[in-house]
Design a protein around this motif. Structure first.
Motif, PDB file in Angstrom:
ATOM      1  N   VAL A  33       0.839  -1.201   0.000  1.00  0.00           N
ATOM      2  CA  VAL A  33       0.000   0.000   0.000  1.00  0.00           C
ATOM      3  C   VAL A  33       0.874   1.251   0.000  1.00  0.00           C
ATOM      4  O   VAL A  33       0.585   2.236  -0.698  1.00  0.00           O
ATOM      5  CB  VAL A  33      -0.960  -0.009   1.204  1.00  0.00           C
ATOM      6  CG1 VAL A  33      -1.814   1.259   1.222  1.00  0.00           C
ATOM      7  CG2 VAL A  33      -1.860  -1.242   1.168  1.00  0.00           C
ATOM      8  N   TRP A  34       1.960   1.232   0.758  1.00  0.00           N
ATOM      9  CA  TRP A  34       2.890   2.367   0.805  1.00  0.00           C
ATOM     10  C   TRP A  34       3.500   2.629  -0.574  1.00  0.00           C
ATOM     11  O   TRP A  34       3.566   3.785  -1.020  1.00  0.00           O
ATOM     12  CB  TRP A  34       3.981   2.069   1.830  1.00  0.00           C
ATOM     13  CG  TRP A  34       5.103   3.064   1.851  1.00  0.00           C
ATOM     14  CD1 TRP A  34       5.105   4.301   2.445  1.00  0.00           C
ATOM     15  CD2 TRP A  34       6.402   2.911   1.263  1.00  0.00           C
ATOM     16  NE1 TRP A  34       6.320   4.924   2.256  1.00  0.00           N
ATOM     17  CE2 TRP A  34       7.138   4.086   1.535  1.00  0.00           C
ATOM     18  CE3 TRP A  34       7.011   1.883   0.538  1.00  0.00           C
ATOM     19  CZ2 TRP A  34       8.451   4.267   1.096  1.00  0.00           C
ATOM     20  CZ3 TRP A  34       8.317   2.048   0.105  1.00  0.00           C
ATOM     21  CH2 TRP A  34       9.028   3.227   0.385  1.00  0.00           C
ATOM     22  N   ARG A  35       3.913   1.586  -1.276  1.00  0.00           N
ATOM     23  CA  ARG A  35       4.516   1.750  -2.600  1.00  0.00           C
ATOM     24  C   ARG A  35       3.514   2.351  -3.590  1.00  0.00           C
ATOM     25  O   ARG A  35       3.855   3.230  -4.379  1.00  0.00           O
ATOM     26  CB  ARG A  35       5.025   0.403  -3.124  1.00  0.00           C
ATOM     27  CG  ARG A  35       6.304  -0.079  -2.455  1.00  0.00           C
ATOM     28  CD  ARG A  35       6.724  -1.446  -2.974  1.00  0.00           C
ATOM     29  NE  ARG A  35       7.991  -1.862  -2.388  1.00  0.00           N
ATOM     30  CZ  ARG A  35       9.186  -1.537  -2.873  1.00  0.00           C
ATOM     31  NH1 ARG A  35       9.278  -0.819  -3.981  1.00  0.00           N
ATOM     32  NH2 ARG A  35      10.290  -1.946  -2.281  1.00  0.00           N
ATOM     33  N   HIS A  36       2.288   1.877  -3.567  1.00  0.00           N
ATOM     34  CA  HIS A  36       1.275   2.399  -4.474  1.00  0.00           C
ATOM     35  C   HIS A  36       0.967   3.863  -4.171  1.00  0.00           C
ATOM     36  O   HIS A  36       0.781   4.673  -5.084  1.00  0.00           O
ATOM     37  CB  HIS A  36      -0.010   1.573  -4.372  1.00  0.00           C
ATOM     38  CG  HIS A  36       0.179   0.135  -4.723  1.00  0.00           C
ATOM     39  ND1 HIS A  36      -0.765  -0.834  -4.425  1.00  0.00           N
ATOM     40  CD2 HIS A  36       1.203  -0.521  -5.333  1.00  0.00           C
ATOM     41  CE1 HIS A  36      -0.320  -2.019  -4.846  1.00  0.00           C
ATOM     42  NE2 HIS A  36       0.869  -1.843  -5.395  1.00  0.00           N
ATOM     43  N   THR A  37       0.934   4.194  -2.884  1.00  0.00           N
ATOM     44  CA  THR A  37       0.629   5.573  -2.490  1.00  0.00           C
ATOM     45  C   THR A  37       1.780   6.503  -2.836  1.00  0.00           C
ATOM     46  O   THR A  37       1.565   7.625  -3.327  1.00  0.00           O
ATOM     47  CB  THR A  37       0.329   5.632  -0.986  1.00  0.00           C
ATOM     48  OG1 THR A  37      -0.724   4.709  -0.668  1.00  0.00           O
ATOM     49  CG2 THR A  37      -0.113   7.028  -0.566  1.00  0.00           C
ATOM     50  N   ALA A  38       2.999   6.057  -2.605  1.00  0.00           N
ATOM     51  CA  ALA A  38       4.171   6.875  -2.918  1.00  0.00           C
ATOM     52  C   ALA A  38       4.287   7.150  -4.412  1.00  0.00           C
ATOM     53  O   ALA A  38       4.868   8.164  -4.822  1.00  0.00           O
ATOM     54  CB  ALA A  38       5.434   6.191  -2.403  1.00  0.00           C
ATOM     55  N   ALA A  39       3.727   6.260  -5.237  1.00  0.00           N
ATOM     56  CA  ALA A  39       3.792   6.419  -6.687  1.00  0.00           C
ATOM     57  C   ALA A  39       2.645   7.257  -7.238  1.00  0.00           C
ATOM     58  O   ALA A  39       2.591   7.507  -8.442  1.00  0.00           O
ATOM     59  CB  ALA A  39       3.793   5.042  -7.362  1.00  0.00           C
TER      60      ALA A  39
END
Length: 260
Positions: A33-39
């Motif tokens: 979820v963090w990776r998707h949000t950071a992108a």
């Protein structure tokens, strides 16, 4: 216009203890979820708001930023505000991203801050996706079988929400009318002052009846702009119970990673 994305992550889930740390296709769920949000476009900073040091330690291990928030937070909205206050409260827009939405694409997450940057009159925003007929049929069958998960929304011509429900709305008395069913995607954008106002309000009758926090806003006259999004052929699924992990892993294997 500073945008803070907050991912609430609580260890003590009743149905799935330790859920944020569950491994999904080789990575902890919270990292996905963090990776998707950071992108996502329009997001300046991403933090994971938790009350458990085990989650905070895991977040730091993959390079994320963790913020410790009180165990007394009753929901993700309160935890998002607590994170904002811990960080100094200077963000103008706060995006609340559900920590179990492991298949929410970056462009769906980014649609909310981008809409709020484009229109400064939006106090609160949330995305929704039009259900294709086959998805709607499955959704209705699941509801008829007694499943609670999944929320639908109806909105006016200006795309402001009229109502959210765990039931399928609108009721299709005349299917030939061509009225679409829209599935609500559970992430929210707030102006900082709107978030503070919302948390300060008491739970409302419709909110309590449906167990949907966003109804508190509507019942108190806070408009919610619905942002229409397209999953671009990707599947939507959230992890509510351990049995959902296998389904999500199957989808990832079939469709590939959202973020390399």
């Amino acid at each position: 216009m500073s945008v803070l994305a907050v991912i609430p992550a609580r260890y003590g889930s009743t149905r799935f203890p330790g859920k944020p740390l569950a491994t999904i296709s080789g990575r902890p769920m919270i990292e996905r979820v963090w990776r998707h949000t950071a992108a996502a476009d329009g997001v300046d900073r991403v933090v994971i708001a938790t009350d458990d040091e085990r989650i905070a330690e895991a977040v730091r291990a993959f390079g994320g930023e963790a913020v410790m928030t009180p165990e007394s937070c009753r929901n993700g909205t309160e935890r998002a505000l607590a994170a904002l206050d811990v960080l100094g409260g200077d963000a103008e827009i706060v995006i609340n991203v559900q920590g179990d939405a492991v298949l929410t694409p970056p462009w769906v997450i980014g649609s909310v801050p981008m809409a709020m940057k484009a229109d400064t009159d939006i106090a609160m925003a949330t995305p929704a996706v039009r259900m294709p007929p086959e998805t709607e049929a499955k959704f209705r069958a699941a509801k008829a079988a007694g499943e609670v998960g999944g929320t639908t929304v109806v909105f006016d011509k200006a795309m402001n929400a009229l109502y959210f429900s765990k039931a399928v709305i609108p009721f299709q008395r005349n299917p030939d009318a061509g009225t679409s069913t829209w599935q609500h995607i559970g992430l929210y954008g707030y102006r900082a002052d709107t978030l503070r106002r919302l948390v300060a309000l008491d739970p409302s009758p419709l909110e309590s009846a449906e167990s949907l926090e966003q109804l508190r806003a509507l019942e108190n006259g806070i408009p919610i702009r619905v942002v229409a999004v397209d999953y671009r052929g990707r599947s939507a699924w959230s992890v509510d119970a351990p049995s959902d992990v296998e389904e999500v892993e199957t989808i990832i294997a079939r469709e590939g990673e959202l973020v390399p």
